[in-house]
Design a protein around this motif. Structure first.
Motif, PDB file in Angstrom:
ATOM      1  N   HIS A 162       6.268  25.745   5.398  1.00  0.00           N
ATOM      2  CA  HIS A 162       5.774  24.384   5.634  1.00  0.00           C
ATOM      3  C   HIS A 162       6.244  23.871   6.996  1.00  0.00           C
ATOM      4  O   HIS A 162       7.221  24.352   7.576  1.00  0.00           O
ATOM      5  CB  HIS A 162       6.295  23.454   4.542  1.00  0.00           C
ATOM      6  N   ASN A 163       5.534  22.882   7.502  1.00  0.00           N
ATOM      7  CA  ASN A 163       5.961  22.177   8.717  1.00  0.00           C
ATOM      8  C   ASN A 163       6.177  20.702   8.427  1.00  0.00           C
ATOM      9  O   ASN A 163       6.047  19.844   9.299  1.00  0.00           O
ATOM     10  CB  ASN A 163       4.930  22.357   9.841  1.00  0.00           C
ATOM     11  N   LEU A 164       6.503  20.411   7.170  1.00  0.00           N
ATOM     12  CA  LEU A 164       6.748  19.033   6.753  1.00  0.00           C
ATOM     13  C   LEU A 164       8.148  18.588   7.156  1.00  0.00           C
ATOM     14  O   LEU A 164       9.059  19.400   7.309  1.00  0.00           O
ATOM     15  CB  LEU A 164       6.599  18.912   5.234  1.00  0.00           C
ATOM     16  N   THR A 165       8.311  17.284   7.303  1.00  0.00           N
ATOM     17  CA  THR A 165       9.634  16.732   7.549  1.00  0.00           C
ATOM     18  C   THR A 165      10.508  16.902   6.312  1.00  0.00           C
ATOM     19  O   THR A 165      10.068  16.623   5.198  1.00  0.00           O
ATOM     20  CB  THR A 165       9.537  15.236   7.894  1.00  0.00           C
ATOM     21  N   LYS A 187       3.356  12.347  -8.697  1.00  0.00           N
ATOM     22  CA  LYS A 187       2.660  12.532  -7.421  1.00  0.00           C
ATOM     23  C   LYS A 187       3.417  13.504  -6.528  1.00  0.00           C
ATOM     24  O   LYS A 187       2.811  14.334  -5.837  1.00  0.00           O
ATOM     25  CB  LYS A 187       2.497  11.188  -6.718  1.00  0.00           C
ATOM     26  N   ARG A 188       4.741  13.408  -6.545  1.00  0.00           N
ATOM     27  CA  ARG A 188       5.564  14.345  -5.774  1.00  0.00           C
ATOM     28  C   ARG A 188       5.334  15.769  -6.241  1.00  0.00           C
ATOM     29  O   ARG A 188       5.103  16.684  -5.438  1.00  0.00           O
ATOM     30  CB  ARG A 188       7.045  13.976  -5.938  1.00  0.00           C
ATOM     31  N   GLN A 218       2.799  16.995  -7.942  1.00  0.00           N
ATOM     32  CA  GLN A 218       1.429  17.433  -7.679  1.00  0.00           C
ATOM     33  C   GLN A 218       1.273  17.890  -6.231  1.00  0.00           C
ATOM     34  O   GLN A 218       0.598  18.891  -5.965  1.00  0.00           O
ATOM     35  CB  GLN A 218       0.442  16.314  -7.991  1.00  0.00           C
ATOM     36  N   ALA A 219       1.883  17.157  -5.311  1.00  0.00           N
ATOM     37  CA  ALA A 219       1.792  17.535  -3.906  1.00  0.00           C
ATOM     38  C   ALA A 219       2.442  18.892  -3.668  1.00  0.00           C
ATOM     39  O   ALA A 219       1.881  19.752  -2.979  1.00  0.00           O
ATOM     40  CB  ALA A 219       2.440  16.464  -3.034  1.00  0.00           C
ATOM     41  N   ALA A 220       3.622  19.086  -4.228  1.00  0.00           N
ATOM     42  CA  ALA A 220       4.328  20.356  -4.037  1.00  0.00           C
ATOM     43  C   ALA A 220       3.573  21.513  -4.680  1.00  0.00           C
ATOM     44  O   ALA A 220       3.445  22.598  -4.089  1.00  0.00           O
ATOM     45  CB  ALA A 220       5.738  20.267  -4.613  1.00  0.00           C
ATOM     46  N   LEU A 221       3.058  21.292  -5.884  1.00  0.00           N
ATOM     47  CA  LEU A 221       2.346  22.351  -6.587  1.00  0.00           C
ATOM     48  C   LEU A 221       1.032  22.692  -5.891  1.00  0.00           C
ATOM     49  O   LEU A 221       0.649  23.869  -5.803  1.00  0.00           O
ATOM     50  CB  LEU A 221       2.084  21.928  -8.029  1.00  0.00           C
ATOM     51  N   SER A 222       0.338  21.694  -5.390  1.00  0.00           N
ATOM     52  CA  SER A 222      -0.907  21.943  -4.678  1.00  0.00           C
ATOM     53  C   SER A 222      -0.657  22.779  -3.433  1.00  0.00           C
ATOM     54  O   SER A 222      -1.390  23.743  -3.152  1.00  0.00           O
ATOM     55  CB  SER A 222      -1.572  20.618  -4.300  1.00  0.00           C
ATOM     56  N   ARG A 259       2.175  13.500   1.945  1.00  0.00           N
ATOM     57  CA  ARG A 259       3.074  12.436   1.461  1.00  0.00           C
ATOM     58  C   ARG A 259       4.285  12.999   0.732  1.00  0.00           C
ATOM     59  O   ARG A 259       5.161  12.236   0.315  1.00  0.00           O
ATOM     60  CB  ARG A 259       2.311  11.501   0.528  1.00  0.00           C
ATOM     61  N   LEU A 260       4.343  14.307   0.583  1.00  0.00           N
ATOM     62  CA  LEU A 260       5.435  14.913  -0.178  1.00  0.00           C
ATOM     63  C   LEU A 260       6.812  14.475   0.295  1.00  0.00           C
ATOM     64  O   LEU A 260       7.657  14.107  -0.530  1.00  0.00           O
ATOM     65  CB  LEU A 260       5.310  16.442  -0.160  1.00  0.00           C
ATOM     66  N   PRO A 261       7.132  14.487   1.594  1.00  0.00           N
ATOM     67  CA  PRO A 261       8.480  14.083   2.002  1.00  0.00           C
ATOM     68  C   PRO A 261       8.847  12.663   1.585  1.00  0.00           C
ATOM     69  O   PRO A 261       9.965  12.425   1.092  1.00  0.00           O
ATOM     70  CB  PRO A 261       8.431  14.222   3.531  1.00  0.00           C
ATOM     71  N   SER A 262       7.919  11.709   1.758  1.00  0.00           N
ATOM     72  CA  SER A 262       8.248  10.325   1.392  1.00  0.00           C
ATOM     73  C   SER A 262       8.371  10.170  -0.111  1.00  0.00           C
ATOM     74  O   SER A 262       9.251   9.433  -0.601  1.00  0.00           O
ATOM     75  CB  SER A 262       7.185   9.369   1.939  1.00  0.00           C
TER      76      SER A 262
END
Length: 228
Positions: free
Chosen positions: A6-9, A58-59, A61-65, A136-139
């Motif tokens: 990933h390149n997420l914060t 929501k967190r 779901q984002a990670a699993l997706s 939105r996963l990091p937030s």
């Protein structure tokens, strides 16, 4: 489609948790009266439960997706959880069993191909999020991390205050204490007993409160129940 990192914060979960713990402890330790302390601690725990309920799905779901559909690796650092906890999250998403073997053919050395991950996720009903929602996963992870920490930090104060209110010179009933914090009498008994156990005065309990419903917090006007 090869797996990509990933390149997420990555939220600074350690710093966020330390700050959340310090803020709660400083606030509650300044409240001298146990009734005021109990009420405020309940408010903190209830608010944390609401935030966890509102954002954890929501967190997840984002990670699993990102993992199932895009093959993104290393997301446990963004989530702020251990690798094993992240693996269990994926197992639960596919089978509802955190210990299930989801490797192809049950072979612990085998790994799902990108195509197999996508098919497995679709069959299990894992939603595929668009890039904006997944980003939105990091937030979301930071929000859940802080809320979980605030809840954990407030619980000892809540438990100790409940115990103090049942003892002299107060001698309050669990019903009276429950009304103060908008919780059930059973929940008051549970948290009071938890304070007793920390002092070695009660046998161990089989479980502990977790969520806004499991913890026995009730919406205004509803009865609510508590886990031991």
């Amino acid at each position: 489609m090869p797996a990509v990192h990933h390149n997420l914060t990555i939220p600074d979960h350690e710093m966020l948790r330390a700050e959340a713990t310090r803020e709660v402890q400083q606030e509650l330790s300044k409240i001298a009266r146990p009734d005021d302390q109990f009420k405020r601690a309940c408010e903190i725990v209830q608010q944390a439960d609401l935030e966890i309920t509102a954002h954890s799905e929501k967190r997840n779901q984002a990670a699993l997706s990102l993992w199932f559909y895009d093959g993104v690796r290393g997301l446990e650092t963004v989530l702020g959880i251990t690798h094993n906890a992240y693996v269990e999250m994926r197992r639960i998403a596919l089978t509802s069993d955190p210990k299930a073997n989801i490797n192809p053919g049950g072979d612990p050395r085998a790994r799902m191909t990108p195509e197999q991950r996508i098919v497995a996720a679709q069959q299990a009903g894992v939603p595929r999020l668009n890039a904006e929602k997944a980003a939105r996963l990091p937030s979301l992870a930071a929000t859940v991390s802080v809320a979980t920490t605030r809840r954990k930090a407030a619980m000892p104060f809540l438990q100790d205050a409940a115990l103090a209110l049942t003892e002299e010179p107060y001698g309050w009933s669990t019903e009276r204490i429950g009304k103060l914090g908008d919780v059930t009498p059973k929940y008051v008994r549970d948290v009071k007993n938890a304070a007793d156990r920390r002092r070695g005065r009660c046998p161990p309990a089989p479980a502990r409160p977790r969520s806004i419903t499991g913890a026995g917090f009730s919406a205004p006007g509803s009865p609510g129940t508590a886990e031991a």
